[in-house]
Motif scaffolding. Structure first.
Motif, PDB file in Angstrom:
ATOM      1  N   ASP A  16      35.744  30.706 -45.809  1.00 28.00           N
ATOM      2  CA  ASP A  16      36.702  30.588 -46.906  1.00 28.00           C
ATOM      3  C   ASP A  16      36.040  30.454 -48.275  1.00 28.00           C
ATOM      4  O   ASP A  16      36.696  30.151 -49.264  1.00 28.00           O
ATOM      5  N   ARG A  17      34.767  30.697 -48.342  1.00 25.49           N
ATOM      6  CA  ARG A  17      34.056  30.610 -49.615  1.00 25.49           C
ATOM      7  C   ARG A  17      33.911  31.997 -50.231  1.00 25.49           C
ATOM      8  O   ARG A  17      33.730  32.981 -49.517  1.00 25.49           O
ATOM      9  N   PRO A  18      33.944  32.067 -51.562  1.00 23.72           N
ATOM     10  CA  PRO A  18      33.675  33.354 -52.203  1.00 23.72           C
ATOM     11  C   PRO A  18      32.315  33.883 -51.735  1.00 23.72           C
ATOM     12  O   PRO A  18      31.328  33.144 -51.673  1.00 23.72           O
ATOM     13  N   VAL A  54      42.742  38.076 -45.036  1.00 29.24           N
ATOM     14  CA  VAL A  54      42.769  37.152 -46.175  1.00 29.24           C
ATOM     15  C   VAL A  54      44.065  37.312 -46.969  1.00 29.24           C
ATOM     16  O   VAL A  54      44.699  36.325 -47.357  1.00 29.24           O
ATOM     17  N   LEU A  55      44.495  38.535 -47.193  1.00 28.67           N
ATOM     18  CA  LEU A  55      45.730  38.765 -47.943  1.00 28.67           C
ATOM     19  C   LEU A  55      46.951  38.288 -47.162  1.00 28.67           C
ATOM     20  O   LEU A  55      47.886  37.713 -47.745  1.00 28.67           O
ATOM     21  N   ALA A  56      46.953  38.470 -45.845  1.00 27.91           N
ATOM     22  CA  ALA A  56      48.064  37.977 -45.026  1.00 27.91           C
ATOM     23  C   ALA A  56      48.112  36.452 -45.053  1.00 27.91           C
ATOM     24  O   ALA A  56      49.193  35.859 -45.147  1.00 27.91           O
ATOM     25  N   VAL A  70      32.118  31.622 -40.081  1.00 23.79           N
ATOM     26  CA  VAL A  70      30.758  32.105 -40.258  1.00 23.79           C
ATOM     27  C   VAL A  70      29.790  31.044 -39.757  1.00 23.79           C
ATOM     28  O   VAL A  70      30.104  29.853 -39.723  1.00 23.79           O
ATOM     29  N   ALA A  71      28.619  31.519 -39.375  1.00 22.27           N
ATOM     30  CA  ALA A  71      27.492  30.647 -39.076  1.00 22.27           C
ATOM     31  C   ALA A  71      26.557  30.779 -40.267  1.00 22.27           C
ATOM     32  O   ALA A  71      26.226  31.890 -40.668  1.00 22.27           O
TER      33      ALA A  71
END
Length: 171
Positions: A16-18, A54-56, A70-71
């Motif tokens: 969830d990070r840019p 992400v858009l949904a 993510v790892a």
């Protein structure tokens, strides 16, 4: 990316990070090009699917459409896995990727475990995935988790001829 000693401490977290999505798409593009000769449409396909998720999520205001993890080792994304809501109460495992430096250290198993736990938490009827033939380590990981092959078809995708394979896990 070429270290043989393995990653530093790796943690699994929500993607969830840019920059997370770009890192995951790039990892797919680079690794699948280098290891299997795929073209840029692989990376574009991954990026498009992740963008849809992400858009949904933004439209629905929660994680209903699915989640992605993510790892990372504190400096870079080393792997990913996603789970999306599909029809008939099923969830789809997607975007599973692992940098070679993280392979063989349990990181792929940890990503898969997080995704499957999410599917169970949501009371999904099961989880399925599409992959291609020839990814032996991935297939072994999926079969260890209880997935069984259910469909196979030849295809021309991502610039190469492949055999697409579907695996299903019901609980």
């Amino acid at each position: 990316m070429t270290s043989t000693s393995g990653p530093r401490v790796v943690r699994i977290r929500d993607a969830d990070r840019p920059g997370d999505l770009g890192a995951v798409a790039a990892l797919h593009g680079v690794l699948y090009s280098r290891e299997y000769g795929m073209d840029a449409t692989m990376e574009a396909s991954v990026a498009a699917g992740m963008a849809e998720l992400v858009l949904a999520r933004a439209r629905e205001g929660d994680d209903g459409p699915g989640r992605m993890w993510v790892a990372d080792d504190g400096e870079r994304v080393l792997g990913a896995a996603g789970l999306t809501r599909e029809e008939h109460g099923l969830m789809r495992l997607r975007w599973v990727i692992l940098d070679p430096v993280a392979r063989g250290h349990g990181v792929g198993r940890a990503l898969l475990d997080v995704a499957l736990a999410e599917g169970r938490r949501r009371d999904a009827a099961g989880v399925y995935l599409w992959t291609i033939a020839g990814l032996g380590a991935s297939r072994h990981l999926y079969e260890q988790a209880g997935f069984t092959p259910t469909e196979e078809r030849p295809a021309r995708t991502w610039g190469i001829d492949v055999v697409e394979q579907r695996f299903d896990l019901k609980w």
